[in-house]
Design an enzyme around this catalytic site. Structure first.
Site, PDB file in Angstrom:
ATOM      1  N   GLY A 276       0.818  -1.203   0.000  1.00  0.00           N
ATOM      2  CA  GLY A 276       0.000   0.000   0.000  1.00  0.00           C
ATOM      3  C   GLY A 276       0.850   1.250   0.000  1.00  0.00           C
ATOM      4  N   ALA A 277       0.570   2.164   0.919  1.00  0.00           N
ATOM      5  CA  ALA A 277       1.292   3.432   0.980  1.00  0.00           C
ATOM      6  C   ALA A 277       2.762   3.248   1.340  1.00  0.00           C
ATOM      7  CB  ALA A 277       0.632   4.358   1.995  1.00  0.00           C
TER       8      ALA A 277
ATOM      9  N   GLY B 266      -2.902  -2.583  -7.172  1.00  0.00           N
ATOM     10  CA  GLY B 266      -2.053  -3.767  -7.162  1.00  0.00           C
ATOM     11  C   GLY B 266      -1.915  -4.401  -8.531  1.00  0.00           C
ATOM     12  N   ASP B 267      -2.999  -4.391  -9.309  1.00  0.00           N
ATOM     13  CA  ASP B 267      -2.952  -4.928 -10.669  1.00  0.00           C
ATOM     14  C   ASP B 267      -1.992  -4.106 -11.531  1.00  0.00           C
ATOM     15  OD1 ASP B 267      -5.030  -6.394  -9.568  1.00  0.00           O
ATOM     16  OD2 ASP B 267      -6.569  -5.155 -10.504  1.00  0.00           O
TER      17      ASP B 267
END
Length: 316
Positions: free
Chosen positions: A228-229, A257-258
Site C-alpha cells: 500500500g502506501a 495492485g494490478d
C-alpha cells in the site's frame, strides 16, 4: 506478448462521494464511472496502454453487456462462451481517498466451461512471454483451478513465465503445487498464506522478507509483495529490495495492485534489473491510485517523483 486470464471478470462501478461515507444515510454522488474490471483485464489494460502486445482471456456469454465495456477498454480479448453473466462490483470513494468495495461472487463456471477456459489459455500461451493468472475464482472452478491451468500450459510444451495474483485457497494451491515464476500478494495475503501475523509495530519490509524467504525460491521463483502506501518488496533467489512510492494524491486504490504487477512485467520484458522492475511496479501502482475508478494508467500518468529502492538483508 503478455497473456492474462481473468476467470471471474467484473463490471466495476465506481461511485464518488462529495463527503465521507455515512452508513445508513442517503447521500448524493458527486460522480460515477464504469470500467471493464477483473485483475487480469486490469493488467492487460495497463500493458496495452504502454504499447506492449497483450491478450486477455475471459469467460463471456454471447449476450453479456460486459462485452461493450471490454471493447471500450481497447483490450484484445479471447472470449470463451459461457452461460452465466459477468458480475458487477461496486466501489465507493470519498474525498479522503477512503475506498469501500462490494464484490459479488460471480456466475458459476461448470466443468465443461472450466475446461474450455483452460484450453483457451493453453492456445493463447503458445508464443507468450508471460502468462498472468489473476483474481478470484468463480463458483464451480475449484480452488485448484490455477494449478490445473499451469499444468495444462506446461503439458502442451509452452514456456511462458507465469505470474499469479490471487489470495486465500487459490494462492495456497499454486504455492503448494505449481512452482510459478512470480506471485504478487499484498502483505495481508502473504501473512494469510503463511499462517502468520505481521505485527503493525514492526518494520513492514523486514517482516514481509522473513515470510517471503520461506517461499522463495523453493516454492515460487519470486514474490512481489505490495504494501500500500509503504511501497512494495521484491524477493528473488538473488536478493531482496524494498521501494517507497512517490508522493501522490490518492483518488482510488482499486486496481493499484494490478497496475503494480503490470508495471513489473513491463520492466521485466524490457530487460530491466530487479531494482528497476520494483521501481516500475511502484510507479504504476501509485499512478493507478491517483486516478478515479479502475482506470488503467498510461506512461504519461506515471508520477515523476523519486522511487527510492534499498537492498534488504535477510536476518534468520
Amino acid at each position: 506478448m503478455i497473456v492474462t486470464l481473468t476467470a471471474n471478470p467484473s463490471l466495476d462501478r465506481t461511485i464518488v462521494l462529495a463527503d465521507v461515507l455515512r452508513p445508513g444515510d442517503v447521500q448524493a454522488a458527486a460522480g460515477s464511472r464504469e470500467d471493464a474490471g477483473g485483475k487480469g483485464i486490469n493488467v492487460s489494460r495497463v500493458v496495452a496502454a504502454a504499447g506492449i502486445p497483450t491478450l486477455a482471456v475471459l469467460p463471456l456469454a454471447d449476450d453479456d453487456p460486459f462485452d461493450a465495456a471490454v471493447r471500450h477498454a481497447g483490450v484484445p480479448a479471447l472470449r470463451v462462451p459461457v452461460a452465466g453473466l459477468t458480475r458487477a462490483n461496486v466501489t465507493i470513494t470519498d474525498p479522503a481517498g477512503t475506498t469501500t468495495k462490494l464484490n459479488l461472487a460471480g456466475a458459476t463456471l461448470d466443468a465443461a466451461e472450466a475446461t474450455a477456459v483452460i484450453d483457451a489459455v493453453v492456445a493463447a500461451s503458445a508464443d507468450a512471454d508471460w502468462l498472468v493468472l489473476a483474481g478470484s475464482l468463480p463458483p464451480g472452478a475449484g480452488d485448484d483451478f490455477y494449478v490445473r491451468v499451469v499444468a495444462a500450459v506446461r503439458a502442451a510444451g509452452h514456456t511462458p513465465r507465469i505470474a499469479v495474483d490471487a489470495s486465500g485457497p487459490a494462492l495456497r494451491a499454486v504455492v503448494e503445487h505449481a512452482h510459478v515464476d512470480l506471485i504478487k500478494p499484498n502483505d495481508e495475503e502473504l501473512a494469510e498464506l503463511a499462517g502468520v501475523d505481521l505485527r503493525p509495530d514492526e518494520d513492514a519490509a523486514a517482516s514481509v522478507l522473513a515470510v517471503a524467504r520461506g517461499l522463495v525460491p523453493d516454492r515460487v521463483a519470486a514474490a512481489l509483495v505490495t504494501l500500500g502506501a509503504a511501497g512494495a518488496v521484491l524477493v528473488t533467489a538473488e536478493g531482496a529490495w524494498q521501494g517507497s512510492p512517490p508522493p501522490i494524491e490518492v483518488a482510488s486504490t482499486v486496481g493499484a495492485g494490478d497496475s503494480s504487477l503490470a508495471g513489473y512485467l513491463l520492466a521485466e520484458v524490457a530487460g530491466a534489473p530487479a531494482p528497476d522492475r520494483l521501481r516500475s511496479a511502484i510507479r504504476y501502482g501509485a499512478a493507478a491510485a491517483s486516478l478515479p475508478g479502475t482506470q488503467a494508467p498510461t506512461p504519461s500518468d506515471l508520477p515523476s517523483g523519486d522511487v527510492p529502492v534499498r537492498a534488504l538483508a535477510h536476518r534468520p
